[in-house]
Design a protein around this motif. Structure first.
Motif, PDB file in Angstrom:
ATOM      1  N   ALA A  29       0.816  -1.208   0.000  1.00  8.71           N
ATOM      2  CA  ALA A  29       0.000   0.000   0.000  1.00  8.71           C
ATOM      3  C   ALA A  29       0.855   1.266   0.000  1.00  8.71           C
ATOM      4  O   ALA A  29       0.560   2.227  -0.715  1.00  8.71           O
ATOM      5  CB  ALA A  29      -0.930   0.003   1.214  1.00  8.71           C
ATOM      6  N   VAL A  30       1.933   1.253   0.802  1.00 13.43           N
ATOM      7  CA  VAL A  30       2.752   2.452   0.944  1.00 13.43           C
ATOM      8  C   VAL A  30       3.748   2.599  -0.190  1.00 13.43           C
ATOM      9  O   VAL A  30       3.825   3.638  -0.847  1.00 13.43           O
ATOM     10  CB  VAL A  30       3.482   2.445   2.301  1.00 13.43           C
ATOM     11  N   THR A  31       4.529   1.540  -0.442  1.00  8.56           N
ATOM     12  CA  THR A  31       5.544   1.637  -1.508  1.00  8.56           C
ATOM     13  C   THR A  31       4.911   1.590  -2.889  1.00  8.56           C
ATOM     14  O   THR A  31       5.459   2.128  -3.844  1.00  8.56           O
ATOM     15  CB  THR A  31       6.568   0.498  -1.379  1.00  8.56           C
ATOM     16  N   GLY A  32       3.767   0.932  -3.017  1.00  2.51           N
ATOM     17  CA  GLY A  32       3.101   0.835  -4.316  1.00  2.51           C
ATOM     18  C   GLY A  32       2.515   2.129  -4.802  1.00  2.51           C
ATOM     19  O   GLY A  32       2.059   2.235  -5.942  1.00  2.51           O
ATOM     20  N   LYS A  33       2.515   3.144  -3.928  1.00  2.00           N
ATOM     21  CA  LYS A  33       2.002   4.450  -4.342  1.00  2.00           C
ATOM     22  C   LYS A  33       2.785   4.998  -5.532  1.00  2.00           C
ATOM     23  O   LYS A  33       2.247   5.714  -6.371  1.00  2.00           O
ATOM     24  CB  LYS A  33       2.090   5.416  -3.152  1.00  2.00           C
ATOM     25  N   LYS A  34       4.067   4.614  -5.603  1.00  2.00           N
ATOM     26  CA  LYS A  34       4.914   5.114  -6.685  1.00  2.00           C
ATOM     27  C   LYS A  34       4.522   4.540  -8.037  1.00  2.00           C
ATOM     28  O   LYS A  34       4.756   5.143  -9.070  1.00  2.00           O
ATOM     29  CB  LYS A  34       6.384   4.776  -6.383  1.00  2.00           C
ATOM     30  N   TRP A  35       3.978   3.303  -8.029  1.00  3.86           N
ATOM     31  CA  TRP A  35       3.596   2.694  -9.299  1.00  3.86           C
ATOM     32  C   TRP A  35       2.100   2.447  -9.350  1.00  3.86           C
ATOM     33  O   TRP A  35       1.619   1.512  -9.975  1.00  3.86           O
ATOM     34  CB  TRP A  35       4.362   1.381  -9.525  1.00  3.86           C
ATOM     35  N   GLY A  36       1.351   3.334  -8.693  1.00  4.67           N
ATOM     36  CA  GLY A  36      -0.101   3.201  -8.626  1.00  4.67           C
ATOM     37  C   GLY A  36      -0.838   3.735  -9.836  1.00  4.67           C
ATOM     38  O   GLY A  36      -2.059   3.892  -9.800  1.00  4.67           O
ATOM     39  N   GLY A  37      -0.100   4.064 -10.918  1.00  7.69           N
ATOM     40  CA  GLY A  37      -0.769   4.511 -12.137  1.00  7.69           C
ATOM     41  C   GLY A  37      -1.165   5.971 -12.045  1.00  7.69           C
ATOM     42  O   GLY A  37      -0.497   6.787 -11.406  1.00  7.69           O
ATOM     43  N   THR A  38      -2.258   6.309 -12.682  1.00  6.24           N
ATOM     44  CA  THR A  38      -2.698   7.704 -12.731  1.00  6.24           C
ATOM     45  C   THR A  38      -3.340   8.167 -11.429  1.00  6.24           C
ATOM     46  O   THR A  38      -3.510   9.353 -11.218  1.00  6.24           O
ATOM     47  CB  THR A  38      -3.710   7.888 -13.880  1.00  6.24           C
ATOM     48  N   ASN A  39      -3.717   7.215 -10.580  1.00  4.88           N
ATOM     49  CA  ASN A  39      -4.363   7.579  -9.322  1.00  4.88           C
ATOM     50  C   ASN A  39      -3.704   6.835  -8.156  1.00  4.88           C
ATOM     51  O   ASN A  39      -4.281   5.899  -7.592  1.00  4.88           O
ATOM     52  CB  ASN A  39      -5.860   7.253  -9.393  1.00  4.88           C
ATOM     53  N   PRO A  40      -2.477   7.248  -7.787  1.00  7.08           N
ATOM     54  CA  PRO A  40      -1.752   6.525  -6.739  1.00  7.08           C
ATOM     55  C   PRO A  40      -2.439   6.597  -5.378  1.00  7.08           C
ATOM     56  O   PRO A  40      -2.327   5.671  -4.573  1.00  7.08           O
ATOM     57  CB  PRO A  40      -0.386   7.224  -6.712  1.00  7.08           C
ATOM     58  N   GLU A  41      -3.145   7.695  -5.093  1.00  4.89           N
ATOM     59  CA  GLU A  41      -3.830   7.814  -3.808  1.00  4.89           C
ATOM     60  C   GLU A  41      -4.923   6.760  -3.670  1.00  4.89           C
ATOM     61  O   GLU A  41      -5.104   6.172  -2.600  1.00  4.89           O
ATOM     62  CB  GLU A  41      -4.430   9.217  -3.665  1.00  4.89           C
ATOM     63  N   ALA A  42      -5.651   6.510  -4.759  1.00  7.58           N
ATOM     64  CA  ALA A  42      -6.698   5.481  -4.731  1.00  7.58           C
ATOM     65  C   ALA A  42      -6.083   4.100  -4.544  1.00  7.58           C
ATOM     66  O   ALA A  42      -6.628   3.247  -3.830  1.00  7.58           O
ATOM     67  CB  ALA A  42      -7.517   5.531  -6.021  1.00  7.58           C
ATOM     68  N   HIS A  43      -4.932   3.876  -5.203  1.00  8.59           N
ATOM     69  CA  HIS A  43      -4.221   2.600  -5.047  1.00  8.59           C
ATOM     70  C   HIS A  43      -3.827   2.390  -3.586  1.00  8.59           C
ATOM     71  O   HIS A  43      -4.036   1.314  -3.020  1.00  8.59           O
ATOM     72  CB  HIS A  43      -2.979   2.607  -5.942  1.00  8.59           C
TER      73      HIS A  43
END
Length: 416
Positions: A29-43
């Motif tokens: 959840a935390v590190t994946g924010k960098k590769w969360g696509g166009t909406n990292p906050e939603a990821h």
């Protein structure tokens, strides 16, 4: 009862697995924010909910383990090191859940859950048989004293996690000044301390899995109920290869280890051989695991972890650490001091006796009292406050582990 025991073992294993899974999901959840696509906050939000839900399931499984163990034992399961450590791990997760629901900060899970997992794994090192209560523990104060003391320590653990995160977030790991290097070494030592515990637990599980055992026997003089002295044979069993042989003992069984067919030396009469062997193995396994991790990441572990916290508000971490300790301090005061003294008066006829566990509980209480005083009266915030929250929990861990396993006293039954 056998069926209940199987369920109890299943709940313990399931709890451990779910906590580990929850930790990994928080990392995603935390590190994946960098590769969360166009909406990292939603990821981050989506995976954070999954991680927190998994942690809640683990906590429910932990509760089921606790109450089935209670049913099996016939008393609250906090009377030995295995039971107390599993209960402490449960309370740490509970404290984390409370803090998370207040602040909704996902990243704390990356640091709080591993503390619970490490303590739960450490508990598994100790004998897990259900044991009858010794006379000193046959009191309703067992429920009151131990549960409140553990609850206070659990909030200190969350304060430690947030304080360590604050240091990792704010320390300049590229700095070369004397103060910067001192801070870097301090955080690295804290992480090394945690690595040592993990390494020791791993060593015990490894040798248990290999079926290793070393057994020593010694003739010991002991008085019977009528006061007549007689000689009995005392058996000491090691689950780790022995570097230290008990005083005046003979080897009854010992599997060779790396060409070592007998211990390196015999302990003098004043030295607790098995506990010394535990300390030696903790240091050896700790340095080996730490060295291996350093080879893998090719930099200090604190510097490798620090980038994970980029983007996290340092002031929020400082506030969370402080609030967790504020919650834990009065609970710890009640459990570890006030209730403990009342029980001590009932059990031993005195409120205070300078037993090692009592002394270190007082030291812990005074340390956190100083923390709150300096924070509220002297304005110690930020790094200074975080350093105290980290050092305070190291004192707590020494009280729980070092005092129980190394220093003899009236509380030594907790090491059984």
């Amino acid at each position: 009862m056998d069926a209940v025991s199987k369920y109890n073992d299943t709940f313990f294993t399931l709890t451990f697995v779910l906590y580990c899974l929850g930790f990994m999901l928080f990392v995603i959840a935390v590190t994946g924010k960098k590769w969360g696509g166009t909406n990292p906050e939603a990821h981050m939000k989506r995976w954070g909910k999954i991680a927190f839900g998994t942690t809640l399931l683990g906590f429910v499984s932990h509760l089921l383990f606790f109450f089935t163990r209670w049913y099996m034992a016939g008393h609250i399961p906090t009377s030995n090191m295995f039971e107390f450590m599993t209960f402490l791990a449960m309370m740490i997760i509970f404290a984390y859940i409370v803090v998370y629901l207040i602040y909704r900060t996902l990243v704390i899970g990356i640091f709080a859950l591993p503390i619970g997992v490490i303590i739960l794994a450490y508990a598994a090192v100790f004998p897990q048989d259900v044991q009858p209560l010794i006379p000193a523990l046959q009191s309703y104060w067992l429920k009151i004293h131990v549960t409140t003391a553990a609850a206070g320590e659990a909030f200190f653990a969350v304060g430690f996690a947030a304080g360590l995160m604050h240091l990792l977030r704010t320390i300049d790991f590229t700095g070369t000044s004397k103060s910067s290097r001192r801070e870097q070494r301090g955080v690295e030592f804290t992480i090394f301390f945690m690595v040592m515990i993990i390494a020791f637990v791993g060593s015990v599980f490894t040798f248990n899995g290999l079926g290793y055992k070393a057994k020593f026997v010694a003739d010991v003089a002991q008085a019977d109920k009528s006061g007549v002295e007689q000689t009995i044979q005392r058996e000491t069993v090691y689950v780790l290869p022995p570097f230290v042989q008990p005083h005046n003992s003979k080897i009854e069984e010992m599997k060779p280890f790396l060409g070592m067919e007998k211990p390196l030396f015999e302990a003098p009469s004043w030295l607790a051989a098995r506990k010394t062997n535990t300390v030696i193995w903790t240091l050896i396994s700790g340095f080996l695991l730490y060295g291996l991790l350093r080879l893998v990441v090719r930099k200090p572990l604190s510097r490798a972890i620090s980038p994970v916290l980029n983007g996290i508000d340092a002031e929020d971490l400082d506030e969370i650490s402080y609030r967790a300790i504020v919650i834990g301090y009065p609970i710890f005061t009640l459990g570890a001091l006030i209730f403990a003294m009342i029980w001590a008066h009932e059990a031993w006829g005195r409120f205070w006796g300078w037993d090692p566990k009592e002394v270190w509980a007082l030291i812990t209480w005074l340390f956190y009292a100083a923390y709150l005083h300096l924070r509220l009266s002297k304005g110690w915030m930020g790094k200074r406050s975080s350093w105290m929250s980290v050092l305070g929990f190291l004192v707590v861990m020494f009280t729980l582990i070092g005092v129980n396993l190394v220093i003899a006293g009236l509380h030594s039954y907790a090491g059984v």
